[in-house]
Scaffold this active site. Structure first.
Site, PDB file in Angstrom:
ATOM      1  N   TYR A   1      34.023  48.174  41.252  1.00  0.00           N
ATOM      2  CA  TYR A   1      35.359  47.597  41.458  1.00  0.00           C
ATOM      3  C   TYR A   1      36.004  47.251  40.122  1.00  0.00           C
ATOM      4  O   TYR A   1      37.148  47.637  39.834  1.00  0.00           O
ATOM      5  CB  TYR A   1      35.257  46.349  42.344  1.00  0.00           C
ATOM      6  CG  TYR A   1      36.544  45.553  42.394  1.00  0.00           C
ATOM      7  CD1 TYR A   1      37.673  46.049  43.038  1.00  0.00           C
ATOM      8  CD2 TYR A   1      36.646  44.298  41.780  1.00  0.00           C
ATOM      9  CE1 TYR A   1      38.864  45.321  43.077  1.00  0.00           C
ATOM     10  CE2 TYR A   1      37.821  43.571  41.805  1.00  0.00           C
ATOM     11  CZ  TYR A   1      38.925  44.081  42.457  1.00  0.00           C
ATOM     12  OH  TYR A   1      40.104  43.371  42.476  1.00  0.00           O
TER      13      TYR A   1
HETATM   14  N1  NAD Z   1      41.982  38.408  46.547  1.00  0.00           N
HETATM   15  C1  NAD Z   1      41.581  38.177  45.307  1.00  0.00           C
HETATM   16  O1  NAD Z   1      40.937  37.162  45.004  1.00  0.00           O
HETATM   17  C2  NAD Z   1      41.932  39.156  44.212  1.00  0.00           C
HETATM   18  C3  NAD Z   1      41.488  38.855  42.915  1.00  0.00           C
HETATM   19  C4  NAD Z   1      41.789  39.743  41.892  1.00  0.00           C
HETATM   20  C5  NAD Z   1      42.539  40.880  42.144  1.00  0.00           C
HETATM   21  N2  NAD Z   1      42.934  41.156  43.418  1.00  0.00           N
HETATM   22  C6  NAD Z   1      43.726  42.371  43.630  1.00  0.00           C
HETATM   23  O2  NAD Z   1      44.919  42.019  44.313  1.00  0.00           O
HETATM   24  C7  NAD Z   1      45.316  43.063  45.206  1.00  0.00           C
HETATM   25  C8  NAD Z   1      45.458  42.533  46.624  1.00  0.00           C
HETATM   26  O3  NAD Z   1      44.209  41.970  47.032  1.00  0.00           O
HETATM   27  P1  NAD Z   1      44.006  41.361  48.484  1.00  0.00           P
HETATM   28  O4  NAD Z   1      42.932  40.347  48.379  1.00  0.00           O
HETATM   29  O5  NAD Z   1      45.327  41.007  49.069  1.00  0.00           O
HETATM   30  O6  NAD Z   1      43.400  42.650  49.233  1.00  0.00           O
HETATM   31  P2  NAD Z   1      43.667  43.205  50.728  1.00  0.00           P
HETATM   32  O7  NAD Z   1      42.569  44.151  51.024  1.00  0.00           O
HETATM   33  O8  NAD Z   1      43.911  42.093  51.666  1.00  0.00           O
HETATM   34  O9  NAD Z   1      45.031  44.008  50.532  1.00  0.00           O
HETATM   35  C9  NAD Z   1      45.063  45.289  49.948  1.00  0.00           C
HETATM   36  C10 NAD Z   1      45.950  46.180  50.800  1.00  0.00           C
HETATM   37  O10 NAD Z   1      46.021  47.473  50.170  1.00  0.00           O
HETATM   38  C11 NAD Z   1      46.101  48.443  51.206  1.00  0.00           C
HETATM   39  N3  NAD Z   1      45.642  49.747  50.720  1.00  0.00           N
HETATM   40  C12 NAD Z   1      44.412  50.087  50.287  1.00  0.00           C
HETATM   41  N4  NAD Z   1      44.381  51.388  49.963  1.00  0.00           N
HETATM   42  C13 NAD Z   1      45.633  51.882  50.194  1.00  0.00           C
HETATM   43  C14 NAD Z   1      46.223  53.170  50.055  1.00  0.00           C
HETATM   44  N5  NAD Z   1      45.527  54.226  49.631  1.00  0.00           N
HETATM   45  N6  NAD Z   1      47.536  53.309  50.374  1.00  0.00           N
HETATM   46  C15 NAD Z   1      48.253  52.249  50.824  1.00  0.00           C
HETATM   47  N7  NAD Z   1      47.740  51.011  50.990  1.00  0.00           N
HETATM   48  C16 NAD Z   1      46.443  50.830  50.666  1.00  0.00           C
HETATM   49  C17 NAD Z   1      45.207  47.914  52.310  1.00  0.00           C
HETATM   50  O11 NAD Z   1      45.531  48.473  53.562  1.00  0.00           O
HETATM   51  C18 NAD Z   1      45.436  46.409  52.223  1.00  0.00           C
HETATM   52  O12 NAD Z   1      46.398  45.972  53.168  1.00  0.00           O
HETATM   53  C19 NAD Z   1      44.248  44.158  45.060  1.00  0.00           C
HETATM   54  O13 NAD Z   1      44.699  45.094  44.105  1.00  0.00           O
HETATM   55  C20 NAD Z   1      43.040  43.402  44.517  1.00  0.00           C
HETATM   56  O14 NAD Z   1      42.180  44.248  43.781  1.00  0.00           O
HETATM   57  C21 NAD Z   1      42.655  40.315  44.451  1.00  0.00           C
END
Ligand code: NAD
Length: 299
Positions: free
Chosen positions: A136
């Site tokens: 990741y």
């Molecule tokens: N939640 C955390 O603590 C955290 C921390 C650091 C970074 N992030 C980053 O923030 C972003 C959002 O995280 P989150 O926790 O809301 O995750 P999440 O999984 O709830 O949301 C991600 C969304 O991306 C969509 N997705 C995935 N692949 C796709 C594709 N090929 N085409 C279209 N949509 C697609 C999924 O359907 C999902 O709804 C991500 O990039 C994650 O890596 C999150």
């Protein structure tokens, strides 16, 4: 706005619309780590929306946007082991395609995991060396590198986001559901890992600020609370809020999971005018209220 069916993206897109931005929500809920939750969030979204798999679809709907906020992707360190193809597809290929399709600024979600573990003496700054330690984290470094080559991109390094709607695989979600069901709390490792836990409403505020702020293209910015808290301390807070004495069930630590994350948010203050406002005790109470009142209907 990509990732609009997700934990963070669904709140960003609602807040952007409330702030008066004309928004288009984009997601492919079937690609989510938790597809059932993403599908329910997506179906409930009443804003203009289009279902697009960013790794394969025609992305012309993004070209006319002044700003693309790109939060779609496959999150999670633990689940990334063995899922390298999906990780590469949804985090790297999708980001490359979004960057190529976008006509204006792109705000890209990255992660504190790009740093590996923070030291003990000072918080992590954006110019510290990167040391990704999981598939990741490696994918987030790759996506950042693609993004930072483009003329008008802002990379936001989110630190352990929590709050209402948190993903079901994340710690506070699993702890709260276990505590409410009277089960022991599943903790990976010994609970001594520390995190700059950051409330989703603070993350939303930083993300919206990045849409309009004057930021040099290709800048990476920490979006994290400056006071790290150990998992044990967080569990103590959770127990006090719920008025229970939580039992803990220890499991093996997750490979590639940093011992400590510790954000220095000074650059976010200088460039975005952003400072995290929500203390962990308040934010955790907020998340627990969501589990009690809303989650039973949506999970
Ligand atoms: N939640 C955390 O603590 C955290 C921390 C650091 C970074 N992030 C980053 O923030 C972003 C959002 O995280 P989150 O926790 O809301 O995750 P999440 O999984 O709830 O949301 C991600 C969304 O991306 C969509 N997705 C995935 N692949 C796709 C594709 N090929 N085409 C279209 N949509 C697609 C999924 O359907 C999902 O709804 C991500 O990039 C994650 O890596 C999150």
């Amino acid at each position: 706005m990509t990732g609009a069916a997700g934990f963070i993206g669904s709140r960003v897109v609602e807040a952007a619309a409330e702030a008066g931005h004309e928004v288009l929500a984009v997601d492919a809920p079937d690609r989510a780590l938790a597809p059932g939750a993403a599908r329910r969030t997506w179906d409930a979204l009443t804003l203009p929306k289009v279902e697009l798999d960013l790794a394969s679809a025609d992305l012309r709907p993004l070209t006319s946007a002044d700003v693309v906020v790109h939060l779609a992707g496959r999150p999670g360190i633990r689940s990334s082991w063995g899922a390298e193809d999906d990780i590469h597809r949804d985090n790297v290929v999708a980001t490359r395609r979004v960057l190529a399709a976008a006509g204006g600024r792109v705000v890209v979600a990255s992660s504190s995991s790009v740093y590996g573990s923070a030291g003990r003496d000072r918080p992590t700054r954006e110019d510290d060396p990167l040391a990704p330690a999981s598939p990741y984290a490696v994918s987030k470094v790759a996506a950042e590198r693609l993004a930072r080559r483009c003329p008008d991109t802002v990379v936001l390094r989110y630190f352990s986001v929590y709050g209402p709607g948190q993903r079901p695989d994340m710690a506070f979600h699993r702890f709260t559901e276990a505590a409410l069901a009277g089960r022991p709390l599943p903790v990976f490792g010994d609970g001594r890992k520390a995190r700059s836990f950051t409330h989703v409403d603070d993350v939303v505020a930083a993300t919206l600020a990045a849409v309009t702020a004057g930021v040099p293209g290709g800048t990476a910015i920490n979006v994290g609370h400056p006071e790290p808290v150990t998992v044990r301390t967080a569990i103590g807070l959770l127990g006090r809020i719920l008025d229970v004495r939580p039992d803990i069930e220890n499991a093996a630590p997750v490979a590639g999971d940093a011992d400590r994350t510790w954000a220095d948010p000074s650059l976010a203050r200088d460039l975005l005018g952003w400072t995290p406002r929500i203390a962990l005790a308040d934010g955790l109470a907020d998340q627990i209220a969501w589990h009690r009142e809303i989650a039973p209907a949506v999970l």
